[in-house]
Enzyme design. Sequence first.
Site, PDB file in Angstrom:
ATOM      1  N   ASP A 163       2.881  19.936 -10.505  1.00 20.22           N
ATOM      2  CA  ASP A 163       3.698  21.129 -10.732  1.00 20.22           C
ATOM      3  C   ASP A 163       4.772  20.771 -11.751  1.00 20.22           C
ATOM      4  O   ASP A 163       5.438  19.734 -11.631  1.00 20.22           O
ATOM      5  CB  ASP A 163       4.335  21.577  -9.418  1.00 20.22           C
ATOM      6  CG  ASP A 163       5.019  22.925  -9.503  1.00 20.22           C
ATOM      7  OD1 ASP A 163       5.726  23.177 -10.500  1.00 20.22           O
ATOM      8  OD2 ASP A 163       4.864  23.726  -8.578  1.00 20.22           O
ATOM      9  N   HIS A 207      -3.072  29.167  -4.638  1.00 21.62           N
ATOM     10  CA  HIS A 207      -2.792  27.751  -4.845  1.00 21.62           C
ATOM     11  C   HIS A 207      -2.082  27.161  -3.636  1.00 21.62           C
ATOM     12  O   HIS A 207      -1.388  27.854  -2.907  1.00 21.62           O
ATOM     13  CB  HIS A 207      -1.967  27.509  -6.112  1.00 21.62           C
ATOM     14  CG  HIS A 207      -0.624  28.162  -6.114  1.00 21.62           C
ATOM     15  ND1 HIS A 207      -0.436  29.513  -6.281  1.00 21.62           N
ATOM     16  CD2 HIS A 207       0.612  27.624  -5.971  1.00 21.62           C
ATOM     17  CE1 HIS A 207       0.862  29.792  -6.242  1.00 21.62           C
ATOM     18  NE2 HIS A 207       1.514  28.653  -6.051  1.00 21.62           N
ATOM     19  N   HIS A 230       0.417  23.931  -2.395  1.00 21.57           N
ATOM     20  CA  HIS A 230       1.376  22.901  -2.809  1.00 21.57           C
ATOM     21  C   HIS A 230       1.196  21.676  -1.913  1.00 21.57           C
ATOM     22  O   HIS A 230       1.170  21.809  -0.686  1.00 21.57           O
ATOM     23  CB  HIS A 230       2.821  23.376  -2.624  1.00 21.57           C
ATOM     24  CG  HIS A 230       3.196  24.544  -3.466  1.00 21.57           C
ATOM     25  ND1 HIS A 230       3.893  24.409  -4.646  1.00 21.57           N
ATOM     26  CD2 HIS A 230       2.986  25.875  -3.295  1.00 21.57           C
ATOM     27  CE1 HIS A 230       4.108  25.603  -5.164  1.00 21.57           C
ATOM     28  NE2 HIS A 230       3.558  26.511  -4.366  1.00 21.57           N
TER      29      HIS A 230
END
Length: 147
Positions: free
Chosen positions: A30, A100, A102
């Site tokens: 990220d 998505h 994390h």
Amino acid sequence: MSECIFCKIIAGEIPARKVYEDEDILAFLDVSQVTKGHTLVVSKEHVRNILDYSDELAGKVFSKIPKLARAVKAFDPDCQGLNLLMNNEAIASQSVFHGHVHLLPRYESKADGFGLKWETHQELYSDAELDTVRDAIQDQLKKEEKA
């Protein structure tokens, strides 16, 4: 989805620090790095979030999560564990509307700036209310199985 930033990353139109890629997913660091090693696992198929995943897509994406999580945790000996997080819809802090997950490494020896606030409200719900909630969820699951 020509305007989706993750679709552009998948297509190679925007650079990313890729850590893993196969026919179904792309995992990359990220750009915001909440904690060192913060990795996003993105389905190559554009879906808004978990609410739009088919069972098949979920199997393809989530079967890769344990391997990626182990690698993210192991890259730094100071990493003590990790959070697995998926935000779904704006009210749940989703800001990029492409499914998505994390992977957030956690470091005991460092102030990493990440935290969760979790308040329980057991006193607000009676046993009867919880039974009603359980039954309603089970009814939804039955409808989903028939669809």
